[in-house]
Design a protein around this motif. Structure first.
Motif, PDB file in Angstrom:
ATOM      1  N   ASN A 105       0.812  -1.225   0.000  1.00 46.19           N
ATOM      2  CA  ASN A 105       0.000   0.000   0.000  1.00 46.19           C
ATOM      3  C   ASN A 105       0.849   1.280   0.000  1.00 46.19           C
ATOM      4  O   ASN A 105       0.413   2.324   0.484  1.00 46.19           O
ATOM      5  CB  ASN A 105      -0.948   0.012   1.200  1.00 46.19           C
ATOM      6  N   LYS A 106       2.065   1.174  -0.520  1.00 49.98           N
ATOM      7  CA  LYS A 106       2.933   2.349  -0.650  1.00 49.98           C
ATOM      8  C   LYS A 106       3.280   2.521  -2.126  1.00 49.98           C
ATOM      9  O   LYS A 106       2.466   2.245  -2.982  1.00 49.98           O
ATOM     10  CB  LYS A 106       4.195   2.163   0.208  1.00 49.98           C
ATOM     11  N   GLY A 107       4.468   3.006  -2.442  1.00 50.39           N
ATOM     12  CA  GLY A 107       4.887   3.137  -3.833  1.00 50.39           C
ATOM     13  C   GLY A 107       5.099   4.585  -4.248  1.00 50.39           C
ATOM     14  O   GLY A 107       4.867   5.514  -3.475  1.00 50.39           O
ATOM     15  N   ALA A 212      13.228   4.515  -1.148  1.00 53.03           N
ATOM     16  CA  ALA A 212      14.529   3.868  -1.357  1.00 53.03           C
ATOM     17  C   ALA A 212      15.639   4.803  -0.880  1.00 53.03           C
ATOM     18  O   ALA A 212      15.629   5.225   0.271  1.00 53.03           O
ATOM     19  CB  ALA A 212      14.696   3.453  -2.816  1.00 53.03           C
ATOM     20  N   ASP A 213      16.569   5.172  -1.773  1.00 51.91           N
ATOM     21  CA  ASP A 213      17.682   6.028  -1.342  1.00 51.91           C
ATOM     22  C   ASP A 213      17.478   7.490  -1.724  1.00 51.91           C
ATOM     23  O   ASP A 213      18.393   8.295  -1.630  1.00 51.91           O
ATOM     24  CB  ASP A 213      19.011   5.520  -1.913  1.00 51.91           C
ATOM     25  N   ASP A 214      16.264   7.852  -2.169  1.00 45.04           N
ATOM     26  CA  ASP A 214      15.904   9.254  -2.453  1.00 45.04           C
ATOM     27  C   ASP A 214      15.011   9.768  -1.330  1.00 45.04           C
ATOM     28  O   ASP A 214      13.999   9.143  -1.018  1.00 45.04           O
ATOM     29  CB  ASP A 214      15.142   9.372  -3.779  1.00 45.04           C
ATOM     30  N   TYR A 260      10.717  14.765  -8.489  1.00 43.56           N
ATOM     31  CA  TYR A 260      10.746  13.644  -7.549  1.00 43.56           C
ATOM     32  C   TYR A 260       9.963  12.446  -8.084  1.00 43.56           C
ATOM     33  O   TYR A 260       8.790  12.566  -8.452  1.00 43.56           O
ATOM     34  CB  TYR A 260      10.154  14.092  -6.204  1.00 43.56           C
ATOM     35  N   LEU A 261      10.642  11.305  -8.186  1.00 45.00           N
ATOM     36  CA  LEU A 261      10.038  10.019  -8.556  1.00 45.00           C
ATOM     37  C   LEU A 261       9.301  10.059  -9.896  1.00 45.00           C
ATOM     38  O   LEU A 261       8.221   9.500 -10.062  1.00 45.00           O
ATOM     39  CB  LEU A 261       9.089   9.547  -7.448  1.00 45.00           C
ATOM     40  N   GLY A 262       9.898  10.734 -10.870  1.00 52.94           N
ATOM     41  CA  GLY A 262       9.344  10.748 -12.223  1.00 52.94           C
ATOM     42  C   GLY A 262       8.393  11.889 -12.523  1.00 52.94           C
ATOM     43  O   GLY A 262       7.973  12.066 -13.650  1.00 52.94           O
TER      44      GLY A 262
END
Length: 355
Positions: A105-107, A212-214, A260-262
């Motif tokens: 339930n994340k992502g 993750a690492d961001d 951020y993230l695309g």
């Protein structure tokens, strides 16, 4: 917990999860031919302490960044799933809410939505300026220290047999953790949970999100974030033997847009990153259109969706036209004039004469 992991029930359940979308892989299909024998043997080896993790097959993927992937054997990957099924729920209770990678339930989409919600809250409904500090751990997976990771795991793992299994998996690859192991995703969150706890509880930053690492820090005080930057650098170096990527340190106002993230995230909307957009248009086809269209649902993209749909329709039309040309080729006669490759004859009806 060790007995739960190595139980036949858990191993077979882990196999069911593992083989999803992998049934057409040659090594998976070969393993499944004698599945019961393989699972019982794995169970006995784990029970008797005879299990040893095997080596890896390495290859590169580019999507879009070039990454070096290391793939373990089917037997070892089955064990990774068995471990993950039992261990992950226990660690998930410990992780902070704003750790968004490799969790149920994340992502990425949840993370960018959370950024918008935090921005609204911390800016007091957009009535004050927010600063965003965006950071990235340099070569994280290659830099994970085995001894530090095992020490973190040991503090919450009283079972020596389970610690021995952790050590066998972790020490099977060096340096760091292999991209490709399911356990690497869990262990990365375990490792960086120390950073999460430091930022949330010692630096007391409410606006913090890590994928993750961001990771990013959000606060109305620019000088406070600059001060946090130095403290985070020291913490990563001294406690985790990590360093930040010097070229990926970004400090700017939220209204200026955060990459951020695309997505490029603004207070009131999100747009797709330019590089992501270009890659999408170069790769889109009828098979992956639904997937790409799903990405666009999470940002301001009505015009982009229409263009993407038109491109797919255009490709299909060209393919159909090309197919027709191949089916009915136009040939040249020896005099140079075009002629159909196939002659088509029509019956000639007699003309009725009036008396």
């Amino acid at each position: 917990m060790f007995d739960k992991i190595i139980s036949l029930e858990n191993l077979f359940d882990a196999w069911t999860e593992f083989k999803k979308e992998k049934a057409n892989k040659k090594d998976v299909a070969e393993f499944e031919i004698n599945l019961e024998d393989h699972v019982f043997k794995l169970h006995e080896d784990l029970k008797n302490g005879d299990y040893k993790h095997s080596g890896y097959v390495s290859f590169y993927v580019s999507d879009p960044k070039r990454r070096h992937i290391h793939k373990a054997s089917v037997r070892d990957r089955l064990l990774h799933h068995a471990v993950h099924r039992i261990i992950e729920p226990e660690w998930n209770k410990i992780f902070i809410f704003d750790s968004w990678s490799s969790r149920k339930n994340k992502g990425t989409h949840g993370a960018v939505k959370r950024l918008q919600n935090l921005g609204l809250k911390l800016s007091r409904n957009h009535t004050r300026t927010l600063w965003v500090l965006k950071l990235d751990v340099r070569k994280f997976f290659d830099s994970v220290d085995h001894d530090i990771l095992l020490d973190i795991l040991k503090k919450r793992t009283p079972d020596d047999r389970l610690m021995g299994l952790f050590q066998d998996i972790i020490k099977s690859f060096s340096p760091g953790l292999p991209l490709g192991n399911l356990t690497s995703q869990l262990f990365s969150n375990v490792y960086l949970d120390k950073l999460d706890q430091f930022v949330k509880h010692e630096l007391k930053i409410t606006g913090y999100i890590r994928y993750a690492d961001d990771f990013i820090l959000i606060h109305p005080d620019k000088e406070l974030l600059i001060n946090c930057l130095e403290k985070i650098k020291d913490f990563l170096h001294e406690r985790l033997r990590l360093s930040m990527h010097p070229k990926k340190i970004v400090l700017k106002t939220y209204t200026g847009g955060i990459d951020y993230l695309g997505y490029v995230c603004f207070p009131h909307h999100r747009i797709l990153r330019t590089n992501t957009k270009r890659r999408m248009f170069s790769r889109v086809n009828e098979k992956n259109f639904t997937s790409y269209n799903g990405i666009l649902q999470h940002c301001h993209s009505q015009t982009l969706q229409a263009k993407l749909s038109e491109k797919v329709k255009g490709k299909d039309k060209r393919q159909m036209t090309g197919g027709m040309k191949n089916k009915f080729p136009i040939q040249k006669t020896r005099h140079g004039s075009p002629a159909f490759a196939r002659r088509i004859s029509f019956p000639i009806r007699p003309i009725k004469q009036t008396p």
